[in-house]
Design a protein around this motif. Structure first.
Motif, short mmCIF file in Angstrom:
data_model
loop_
_atom_site.label_atom_id
_atom_site.label_comp_id
_atom_site.label_asym_id
_atom_site.label_seq_id
_atom_site.Cartn_x
_atom_site.Cartn_y
_atom_site.Cartn_z
N ALA A 19 62.98 56.79 42.26
CA ALA A 19 62.34 57.13 40.99
C ALA A 19 61.49 58.38 41.12
O ALA A 19 61.50 59.26 40.24
CB ALA A 19 61.49 55.96 40.51
N LEU A 20 60.74 58.48 42.21
CA LEU A 20 59.92 59.67 42.42
C LEU A 20 60.78 60.92 42.56
O LEU A 20 60.45 61.99 42.05
CB LEU A 20 59.04 59.49 43.66
N TRP A 21 61.91 60.78 43.25
CA TRP A 21 62.83 61.93 43.38
C TRP A 21 63.35 62.37 42.02
O TRP A 21 63.41 63.57 41.73
CB TRP A 21 63.98 61.53 44.31
N LEU A 22 63.73 61.40 41.17
CA LEU A 22 64.24 61.73 39.85
C LEU A 22 63.16 62.32 38.96
O LEU A 22 63.41 63.29 38.22
CB LEU A 22 64.84 60.48 39.19
N ILE A 23 61.97 61.76 38.99
CA ILE A 23 60.87 62.28 38.18
C ILE A 23 60.53 63.71 38.59
O ILE A 23 60.22 64.55 37.75
CB ILE A 23 59.64 61.36 38.30
#
Length: 405
Positions: free
Chosen positions: A379-383
């Motif tokens: 999720a952090l990578w996508l955000i």
């Protein structure tokens, strides 16, 4: 789960109203606890993240969260997000039918909401002063929807996958602490180290105030999870105090032996680790077992923090070592010490021949830790592809991150 009745259990309802308020108080308590641990210039940054969860999680819970947790199941993994959406169909006299406590469904809604508020707020201690506030709100939303809500359903909903496997987690050692702790570890690895990774807390009295509020609120967190007043409510209340006290004193002794002086911060940190560890087991184990769990939490979490330092993970406020390891340890030790003589609705632990129950607890802990870690990192990578997550070095050093959009 919907039933209308004028029959209201006044005692249980009053008790759960108080417990809901106690659990709500834990989020401001967490803000003070974290605020005392960080450097002076970062206090408002860490505090706004907790209070933002208090507001935004409430909105999510009202719209889809409660329904995803306790609505009709989808393969035992998550509930129907439309069934309780915006409390659709819930009236003033709608009774919660999960047990025979006779409390309003709206009260169960608000009590469980307080758990949802504090769970992602725990993670903020890991990336103190390194995250853009807009990215934090996106992460908060995604983590609740894809980690917290499904695990609540799997562990606490009558049709949940883990509950049907026989997994027990009285007040959130798996659902809250393991998921938050291992999500915190993933965020630490993804985001990287602080520019100034000074570990010295700037205001120990502020931290002590926060720890006291957390400890106080934890009685509502654990005892209230019985959703009513009976003998189990009392034993879980007592076990909460035993777990915290034994863990806090164990940590104090270990650190005293190491640095040759008593450390107030260590005592407070150990007590919180003990609270996290006793949370899943509070209603299912004896008083003696609660003391053993407390000592174990003090030992294991103390050395988990030491391992974190050796590994170079900049978990600013030791969310993984205290909450992640503490919650996981408590859930596993529940698999060892559980006894139906203390709760007929519980299970027999490993010491009483409950090998299958012990293995189920281990599977649930591993699954929750693995999914929370993997999803958080992804999720952090996508955000980060949408909006920058980490603030620049100048902002991190000089300006509270919530002032920068």
């Amino acid at each position: 789960m919907l039933a209308d009745s004028p029959d209201l259990n006044i005692g249980n309802t009053a008790f759960m109203l108080v417990c809901s308020a106690l659990v709500m108080l834990m989020t401001p308590g967490l803000a003070f606890f974290y605020g005392g641990l960080v450097t002076k210039k970062n206090v408002l940054t860490i505090m706004i993240e907790s209070f933002a969860s208090l507001c935004w999680t409430t909105i999510l819970w009202f719209s889809v969260g409660y329904s995803m947790c306790f609505g009709p199941t989808w393969h035992g993994i998550v509930g129907d997000p439309t069934y309780f959406a915006f409390l659709n169909g819930v009236r003033l006299n709608t009774i919660y039918v999960g047990n025979d406590a006779g409390i309003p469904l709206a009260l169960h809604f608000v009590y469980q909401m307080m758990f949802a508020i504090i769970a992602p707020a725990l993670i903020t201690g890991a990336f103190a002063n390194r995250v853009n506030f807009a990215a934090y709100l996106l992460f908060l939303t995604a983590w609740l929807v894809f980690v917290y809500f499904p695990f609540v359903h799997m562990v606490w909903s009558p049709d949940g996958l883990f509950l049907k496997m026989g997994v027990l987690d009285f007040a959130g050692g798996i659902v809250v602490h393991t998921t938050a702790g291992f999500g915190a570890l993933a965020s630490v690895i993804f985001i990287g180290r602080r520019c100034d990774s000074t570990d010295a807390p700037h205001n120990v009295p502020l931290m002590a105030l926060g720890a006291g509020l957390l400890w106080f609120g934890w009685f509502g967190f654990n005892a209230g999870s019985e959703i009513g007043v009976d003998w189990v409510t009392v034993s879980s209340f007592v076990n909460t105090q035993l777990g915290a006290a034994f863990a806090g004193f164990t940590w104090l002794v270990l650190e005293w032996a190491s640095v040759r002086r008593p450390n107030f911060v260590g005592l407070l940190t150990g007590a919180v680790a003990g609270l996290a560890a006793i949370t899943p087991a509070a209603a299912y184990v004896s008083f003696g077992a609660a003391a053993v769990i407390g000592v174990s939490a003090g030992l294991v979490c103390y050395y988990a923090v030491a391992v974190r330092k050796i590994a170079g993970w900049d978990d600013a406020l030791d969310v993984w070592g205290v909450h992640g390891v503490g919650g996981a340890l408590g859930a596993i030790l529940l698999g060892v010490f559980a006894a139906r003589s203390w709760n007929p609705h519980g299970a027999a632990g490993l010491l009483l021949g409950g090998t299958r129950f012990f293995l189920s607890q281990c599977i649930a802990v591993i699954a929750s830790a693995a999914w929370a870690f993997a999803f958080t990192y992804t999720a952090l990578w996508l955000i980060d592809r949408v909006t920058w997550i980490r603030v620049d070095a100048e902002t991190e050093k000089l300006v509270p991150t919530f002032l920068r959009s």
